[in-house]
Design a protein around this motif. Structure first.
Motif: not given
Length: 225
Positions: A195-211
């Protein structure tokens, strides 16, 4: 809407948790009635579902319910009775329950009563959590940043909400398992990484400035990228 489910029957608790989460409720589970007393008047929950099983004496459950109200915890409360006896329902209502339902209920009626009590909760306000350029819409499970948005599933949302409420705090895999998978006997620790991997991919997909950072030997933390 965040719900506290108190149920010491493991099998029933798991079924109710799954049913509620499928209907887009956020559910925290406790197995001891007194756990509800830990939150005080500033309870973070919009509804308490109080289960009573044959292994918990009714007098103890009702005394806990009475203490909740004496402590000025006004959160709407649905009391799941151990029997169909009207006397038990009357006693629970007189003690402080807002509604009662015997455990022989149909799922559709259970959900209807949850929705009705949710509407009564004066504390329920759709909430937006923001960190850097990223916002989590707690009413729609939407994660957005840089004019892009993506919808999270229930478990993704639960994890992300925890990270957003406590940025920079480190959560161990064991804590996450105990918090979100306590009723899932088939889950193992690897589900956290998935699930952490899923969330990281989604944060990257929307160009988030958090990780979500991995802190070796400790756990995971949401931080500025």
């Amino acid at each position: 809407m965040r719900i506290l489910l108190i149920e010491n029957d493991f099998s029933l608790g798991r079924k109710l948790k799954n049913l509620l989460e499928k209907n887009r409720y956020t559910v925290d589970v406790a197995t001891v009635p007194g756990d509800a007393l830990c939150y005080g008047p500033s309870s973070p929950f919009h509804l308490i579902i109080f289960g009573v099983s044959s292994t918990v004496p009714d007098k103890h459950s009702l005394s806990t319910l009475a203490e909740l109200r004496q402590n000025h915890i006004a959160t709407p409360l649905l009391y799941l009775c151990s029997t169909d006896a009207i006397e038990e329902r009357i006693q629970a209502l007189n003690t402080g329950a807002d509604d009662c339902l015997p455990k022989s209920f149909a799922p559709s009626e259970f959900l209807a009563r949850v929705r009705a009590l949710g509407r009564r909760s004066s504390s329920y306000i759709p909430e937006l959590l923001t960190l850097e350029n990223t916002t989590l819409d707690c009413s729609q499970y939407l994660l957005s940043a840089s004019e892009s948005q993506i919808r999270l599933n229930n478990k993704e949302f639960q994890l992300m909400e925890l990270f957003f409420r406590y940025p920079n705090k480190i959560f161990s895999p064991e804590h996450l398992m105990e918090t979100f998978w306590v009723m899932d006997s088939n889950a193992d620790i690897n589900v956290i990484w998935t699930y952490i991997s899923f969330l990281r991919k989604k944060l990257k997909e929307i160009n988030s400035q958090v990780q979500i950072r991995t802190i070796r030997g400790a756990g995971y933390s949401l931080e500025k990228a």
